[in-house]
Design a protein around this motif. Structure first.
Motif, PDB file in Angstrom:
ATOM      1  N   ALA A 106     -63.401  19.902 -72.228  1.00 33.09           N
ATOM      2  CA  ALA A 106     -64.451  20.939 -72.352  1.00 33.09           C
ATOM      3  C   ALA A 106     -65.605  20.646 -73.040  1.00 33.09           C
ATOM      4  O   ALA A 106     -66.635  20.797 -72.974  1.00 33.09           O
ATOM      5  N   TYR A 107     -65.345  20.494 -74.577  1.00 33.77           N
ATOM      6  CA  TYR A 107     -66.124  20.142 -75.388  1.00 33.77           C
ATOM      7  C   TYR A 107     -67.300  19.056 -74.999  1.00 33.77           C
ATOM      8  O   TYR A 107     -68.287  19.070 -75.032  1.00 33.77           O
ATOM      9  N   SER A 108     -66.732  17.946 -74.834  1.00 40.96           N
ATOM     10  CA  SER A 108     -67.479  16.743 -74.294  1.00 40.96           C
ATOM     11  C   SER A 108     -68.212  17.264 -72.873  1.00 40.96           C
ATOM     12  O   SER A 108     -69.691  16.941 -73.002  1.00 40.96           O
ATOM     13  N   GLU A 109     -67.874  17.721 -72.058  1.00 42.01           N
ATOM     14  CA  GLU A 109     -68.629  18.359 -70.966  1.00 42.01           C
ATOM     15  C   GLU A 109     -69.550  19.108 -71.160  1.00 42.01           C
ATOM     16  O   GLU A 109     -70.826  19.051 -70.430  1.00 42.01           O
ATOM     17  N   SER A 110     -69.454  20.040 -72.090  1.00 44.92           N
ATOM     18  CA  SER A 110     -70.429  21.219 -72.593  1.00 44.92           C
ATOM     19  C   SER A 110     -71.717  20.266 -73.228  1.00 44.92           C
ATOM     20  O   SER A 110     -72.938  20.641 -72.970  1.00 44.92           O
ATOM     21  N   ALA A 111     -71.489  19.365 -73.921  1.00 47.00           N
ATOM     22  CA  ALA A 111     -72.466  18.407 -74.389  1.00 47.00           C
ATOM     23  C   ALA A 111     -73.184  17.704 -73.606  1.00 47.00           C
ATOM     24  O   ALA A 111     -74.399  17.457 -73.629  1.00 47.00           O
ATOM     25  N   GLU A 112     -72.480  17.156 -72.609  1.00 49.15           N
ATOM     26  CA  GLU A 112     -73.129  16.327 -71.341  1.00 49.15           C
ATOM     27  C   GLU A 112     -74.079  17.286 -70.464  1.00 49.15           C
ATOM     28  O   GLU A 112     -74.950  16.853 -69.960  1.00 49.15           O
ATOM     29  N   ARG A 113     -73.561  18.549 -70.296  1.00 50.05           N
ATOM     30  CA  ARG A 113     -74.431  19.273 -69.738  1.00 50.05           C
ATOM     31  C   ARG A 113     -75.493  19.755 -70.296  1.00 50.05           C
ATOM     32  O   ARG A 113     -76.716  20.179 -69.540  1.00 50.05           O
ATOM     33  N   ALA A 114     -75.740  19.924 -71.417  1.00 50.61           N
ATOM     34  CA  ALA A 114     -76.801  19.878 -72.401  1.00 50.61           C
ATOM     35  C   ALA A 114     -77.944  18.801 -72.445  1.00 50.61           C
ATOM     36  O   ALA A 114     -78.704  18.737 -73.138  1.00 50.61           O
ATOM     37  N   GLY A 115     -77.365  17.831 -71.835  1.00 52.23           N
ATOM     38  CA  GLY A 115     -78.028  16.341 -71.922  1.00 52.23           C
ATOM     39  C   GLY A 115     -77.876  15.618 -73.051  1.00 52.23           C
ATOM     40  O   GLY A 115     -78.705  14.635 -73.481  1.00 52.23           O
ATOM     41  N   SER A 116     -76.707  15.820 -73.814  1.00 53.50           N
ATOM     42  CA  SER A 116     -76.232  14.974 -74.854  1.00 53.50           C
ATOM     43  C   SER A 116     -75.071  14.493 -74.509  1.00 53.50           C
ATOM     44  O   SER A 116     -74.564  14.239 -73.551  1.00 53.50           O
ATOM     45  N   GLY A 117     -74.060  14.422 -75.492  1.00 58.02           N
ATOM     46  CA  GLY A 117     -72.754  13.740 -75.456  1.00 58.02           C
ATOM     47  C   GLY A 117     -72.230  13.318 -76.657  1.00 58.02           C
ATOM     48  O   GLY A 117     -73.061  13.198 -77.897  1.00 58.02           O
ATOM     49  N   PHE A 118     -70.953  13.170 -76.871  1.00 61.08           N
ATOM     50  CA  PHE A 118     -70.290  12.599 -78.345  1.00 61.08           C
ATOM     51  C   PHE A 118     -71.144  11.349 -78.562  1.00 61.08           C
ATOM     52  O   PHE A 118     -71.045  11.075 -79.811  1.00 61.08           O
ATOM     53  N   HIS A 119     -71.499  10.290 -77.596  1.00 57.02           N
ATOM     54  CA  HIS A 119     -72.013   9.160 -78.108  1.00 57.02           C
ATOM     55  C   HIS A 119     -73.314   9.460 -78.964  1.00 57.02           C
ATOM     56  O   HIS A 119     -73.717   8.337 -79.686  1.00 57.02           O
ATOM     57  N   MET A 120     -74.107  10.661 -79.022  1.00 58.84           N
ATOM     58  CA  MET A 120     -75.096  10.870 -79.713  1.00 58.84           C
ATOM     59  C   MET A 120     -74.798  11.344 -81.014  1.00 58.84           C
ATOM     60  O   MET A 120     -75.490  11.653 -81.888  1.00 58.84           O
ATOM     61  N   ASN A 121     -73.399  11.241 -81.665  1.00 63.37           N
ATOM     62  CA  ASN A 121     -73.091  11.885 -82.755  1.00 63.37           C
ATOM     63  C   ASN A 121     -73.605  11.259 -83.899  1.00 63.37           C
ATOM     64  O   ASN A 121     -73.835  11.789 -84.837  1.00 63.37           O
ATOM     65  N   PRO A 122     -73.557   9.914 -84.048  1.00 64.80           N
ATOM     66  CA  PRO A 122     -73.869   9.249 -85.403  1.00 64.80           C
ATOM     67  C   PRO A 122     -75.273   9.450 -85.481  1.00 64.80           C
ATOM     68  O   PRO A 122     -76.248   9.399 -84.854  1.00 64.80           O
ATOM     69  N   SER A 123     -75.538   9.760 -86.816  1.00 57.15           N
ATOM     70  CA  SER A 123     -76.999  10.073 -87.364  1.00 57.15           C
ATOM     71  C   SER A 123     -77.565   8.833 -87.719  1.00 57.15           C
ATOM     72  O   SER A 123     -76.995   7.849 -87.861  1.00 57.15           O
ATOM     73  N   PRO A 124     -79.038   9.048 -88.159  1.00 59.19           N
ATOM     74  CA  PRO A 124     -79.853   7.664 -88.215  1.00 59.19           C
ATOM     75  C   PRO A 124     -79.093   7.166 -89.737  1.00 59.19           C
ATOM     76  O   PRO A 124     -78.998   5.770 -89.907  1.00 59.19           O
ATOM     77  N   GLY A 125     -78.562   8.075 -90.706  1.00 58.19           N
ATOM     78  CA  GLY A 125     -78.171   7.387 -91.891  1.00 58.19           C
ATOM     79  C   GLY A 125     -76.534   6.679 -91.808  1.00 58.19           C
ATOM     80  O   GLY A 125     -76.431   5.723 -92.023  1.00 58.19           O
ATOM     81  N   ASN A 126     -75.785   7.300 -90.594  1.00 61.27           N
ATOM     82  CA  ASN A 126     -74.927   6.577 -90.189  1.00 61.27           C
ATOM     83  C   ASN A 126     -75.085   5.375 -89.562  1.00 61.27           C
ATOM     84  O   ASN A 126     -74.441   4.158 -90.201  1.00 61.27           O
ATOM     85  N   ILE A 127     -76.040   5.104 -88.883  1.00 55.19           N
ATOM     86  CA  ILE A 127     -76.090   3.818 -87.974  1.00 55.19           C
ATOM     87  C   ILE A 127     -76.823   2.807 -89.311  1.00 55.19           C
ATOM     88  O   ILE A 127     -76.381   1.650 -89.169  1.00 55.19           O
ATOM     89  N   LYS A 128     -77.740   3.600 -90.050  1.00 59.80           N
ATOM     90  CA  LYS A 128     -78.226   2.390 -91.149  1.00 59.80           C
ATOM     91  C   LYS A 128     -77.399   1.872 -91.760  1.00 59.80           C
ATOM     92  O   LYS A 128     -77.504   0.655 -92.166  1.00 59.80           O
ATOM     93  N   ASP A 129     -76.024   2.529 -92.171  1.00 63.58           N
ATOM     94  CA  ASP A 129     -75.230   2.065 -93.124  1.00 63.58           C
ATOM     95  C   ASP A 129     -73.872   1.578 -92.065  1.00 63.58           C
ATOM     96  O   ASP A 129     -72.645   1.556 -92.792  1.00 63.58           O
ATOM     97  N   GLY A 130     -74.229   1.089 -90.890  1.00 64.33           N
ATOM     98  CA  GLY A 130     -73.143   0.321 -90.140  1.00 64.33           C
ATOM     99  C   GLY A 130     -72.397   0.980 -89.227  1.00 64.33           C
ATOM    100  O   GLY A 130     -71.238   0.387 -88.387  1.00 64.33           O
ATOM    101  N   LEU A 131     -72.503   2.372 -89.036  1.00 67.71           N
ATOM    102  CA  LEU A 131     -71.747   3.212 -88.104  1.00 67.71           C
ATOM    103  C   LEU A 131     -72.652   3.137 -86.451  1.00 67.71           C
ATOM    104  O   LEU A 131     -73.581   3.787 -86.460  1.00 67.71           O
ATOM    105  N   ILE A 132     -72.295   2.026 -85.866  1.00 64.78           N
ATOM    106  CA  ILE A 132     -73.318   1.844 -84.483  1.00 64.78           C
ATOM    107  C   ILE A 132     -72.709   2.688 -83.508  1.00 64.78           C
ATOM    108  O   ILE A 132     -73.747   2.928 -82.704  1.00 64.78           O
ATOM    109  N   THR A 133     -71.616   2.952 -83.243  1.00 59.43           N
ATOM    110  CA  THR A 133     -71.295   3.682 -82.010  1.00 59.43           C
ATOM    111  C   THR A 133     -70.454   4.729 -82.600  1.00 59.43           C
ATOM    112  O   THR A 133     -69.878   5.011 -83.657  1.00 59.43           O
ATOM    113  N   ASP A 134     -70.252   6.001 -81.612  1.00 58.46           N
ATOM    114  CA  ASP A 134     -69.441   7.028 -82.073  1.00 58.46           C
ATOM    115  C   ASP A 134     -68.178   6.586 -82.177  1.00 58.46           C
ATOM    116  O   ASP A 134     -67.198   7.243 -82.769  1.00 58.46           O
ATOM    117  N   ALA A 135     -67.596   5.657 -81.417  1.00 50.81           N
ATOM    118  CA  ALA A 135     -66.124   5.278 -81.256  1.00 50.81           C
ATOM    119  C   ALA A 135     -65.867   4.421 -82.481  1.00 50.81           C
ATOM    120  O   ALA A 135     -64.762   4.519 -83.162  1.00 50.81           O
TER     121      ALA A 135
END
Length: 550
Positions: A379-408
């Motif tokens: 339900a949580y994942s689907e609500s994010a997708e209905r809003a045009g987002s998703g769990f895959h968009m969770n990593p922040s720019p700071g996360n990505i810069k320091d090596g967390l490339i995907t939400d998984a």
């Protein structure tokens, strides 16, 4: 070979990436496990490089599970980036698995106790706070006025040194001196007001933006959240300020409080502004009656309690590429120790369990609880997708810069905080933890919303791991900051309590670090050490409106 191994790490035998533990140069040959990899580019510390060539669409494996797919052909020794890898996670579902767990050796902690505040219902607090609650945002200003008065006059103010700095700037300006030349590290010494009530650890205020104006469901959830805070074992008494006409009515709050604890017997002082003679009378009466309540709360003393009375929330924020291999596993080992000792552990942040679902489902001992977890996640994942987002968009720019490339990748590292014990229960937002062992709690990944939710479910301490640094705290639950690396621990020493850098440096094992963390928790629960978030007054509180928040 040994020198090379300390420079890179393969987390799981099935992985097709290696993690750089320090900066690696382009063209460098890296030996690991009998294989040699020539780096196609420089690999910053915390980032990953590929040990196999991948074609477009091929799976990227880390932590032994799917964490992404190649967007373009990738060669051996190339760095993982958002350009060559996109998030992917394996599907999950209930399958009847007989999970076997070997508890850790707890001989060092058997018989240990902490000094806590015993409540009449058998729970034990790690602190003794008086709590102010507004039922609606209209009362926030009145709370601010009361906070200023009580904190300054009763010895709870944490901003005195900044007032002194401002005063010094003002004085220099009035004297015509060059303010830019003033070294504010050399400000006049500040003599704090001595705390009047020695056994009251703080007077806390739950300012929020809800209670009216939104949908009625938001007010209903807020009511349950505030009731959970009032009933928390770290709270000695409560003062409630209400306007009167708001969606969250006082009767709703009382009903939720009694539904949560029919035997609730703490002092509960309620003031409704629309029934008062004036604002001054409201504030004066609230201060007077709260002062009388503080006199009674101050009679409580810390007494020994077994470690099974602790409820530990585990959280990560400002995560980096070391989170899943140092601080989070060390906190996870601490969590396993506490579970083996009969305590409770709360693992939340559902958007940051994306990709780790199946292993958690397989560890869930009750089939109904497993299906509840699946329903909440879906339900949580689907609500994010209905809003045009998703769990895959969770990593922040700071996360990505320091090596967390995907939400998984982020999620599988984040799940390490929960250790390896069986999942004994699954809780929705504001539901209380009642069973010993590890429980999953539905909250956002948002740092403050998550810590707010953990405290509502009963956490009496929160371990908060961070690789980048974050000042997050909680009004009623002491938050302990755990750094993933020593550079951060040294750079932000004023907010970091525990340094897990020795794990990266090979100086300590995960198990040794986990034992150190539990020892610190016992001290913090006893009031022997004060975590920096508490010392700095980092009293962050944000209710979740159950909308899309990652």
């Amino acid at each position: 070979m040994s020198d090379q191994i300390t420079r890179v790490l393969k987390i799981h035998p099935l992985d097709n990436v290696l993690v750089a533990l320090q900066e690696l140069r382009q063209g460098e040959s890296i030996s690991y496990n009998g294989e040699v990899y020539v780096l196609a580019e420089a690999i910053p510390a915390k980032h990953k490089f590929f040990t196999h060539s991948l074609v477009r669409g091929e799976e990227v494996i880390m932590y032994g599970t799917l964490v992404g797919k190649a967007e373009i052909p990738i060669g051996v020794g190339e760095r993982m980036t958002t350009k060559n890898v996109k998030h992917a996670a394996a599907p999950y579902g209930y399958r009847r698995v007989s999970y076997q767990w070997t508890p850790p050796d707890v001989s060092k902690f058997e018989g240990r106790t902490f000094m806590g505040y015993h409540r009449k219902d058998g729970r034990v607090g790690t602190a003794n706070y008086w709590l102010f609650i507004p039922t609606v945002f209209c009362e926030n200003r009145n709370l601010d006025v009361i906070r200023e008065a009580l904190h300054n006059e009763l010895g709870y103010a944490v901003t005195d040194k900044y007032k002194a700095k401002t005063r010094l700037l003002r004085d220099w300006y009035l004297r015509g001196l060059d303010v830019s030349a003033l070294d504010l590290r050399l400000e006049e010494s500040v003599v704090p007001v001595d705390r009047l009530f020695k056994q009251v650890d703080g007077i806390k205020f739950l300012n929020h933006e809800g209670g009216c104006g939104g949908i009625r469901q938001d007010a209903a959830v807020l009511s349950k959240l505030l009731a959970a805070y009032a009933d928390h074992p770290n709270v000695a008494g409560v003062t409630v300020l209400s306007l009167g006409c708001q969606n969250l009515q006082l009767c709703d709050f009382r009903n939720d409080l009694l539904a949560l604890n029919p035997n609730f017997d703490k002092p509960l002082l309620i003031f409704e502004q629309q029934q008062s003679e004036s604002e001054e009378q409201l504030i004066t009466d609230a201060i007077r009656q709260t002062f009388l309540g503080l006199i009674e709360a101050n009679k409580a003393t810390r007494q020994p309690a077994p470690l099974e009375k602790l409820t530990l929330g585990v959280k990560c924020g400002g995560s980096d590429g070391f989170s899943g291999i140092s601080a989070n596993p060390a906190v996870g080992y601490c969590a396993d120790l506490l579970v083996a000792l009969g305590g409770k552990v709360l693992l939340a942040e559902f958007p940051e369990l994306c990709g780790a679902e199946q292993s958690l489902i397989d560890r869930t001992v009750d089939e109904e609880a497993a299906h509840k977890f699946i329903r909440l996640m879906t339900a949580y994942s689907e609500s994010a997708e209905r809003a045009g987002s998703g769990f895959h968009m969770n990593p922040s720019p700071g996360n990505i810069k320091d090596g967390l490339i995907t939400d998984a990748i982020k999620s599988n590292g984040a799940a390490k905080k929960g250790g390896t014990s069986p999942v004994i229960d699954v809780l929705d937002y504001t539901e209380p933890a009642t069973k010993a062992g590890l429980s999953l709690v539905c909250t956002p990944g948002n740092d403050v919303e998550a810590t707010t939710g953990k405290a509502a479910s009963g956490a009496t301490l929160i371990l908060f791991t961070t690789g980048l640094g974050t000042p997050t705290g909680n009004p009623i639950c002491p938050v302990i900051k755990v750094a993933t690396n020593s550079k951060l621990a040294k750079r932000m020493a004023d907010i970091i309590d525990i340094d897990c850098g020795p794990v990266i440096d090979g100086m300590k094992s995960i198990e040794e670090m986990g034992e150190d963390i539990l020892s610190y928790c016992i001290q913090a629960a006893s009031g022997e050490v004060v975590p920096h978030a508490v010392r700095l007054g980092q009293d962050d509180f944000i209710p979740w409106k159950r909308g899309v928040s990652l």
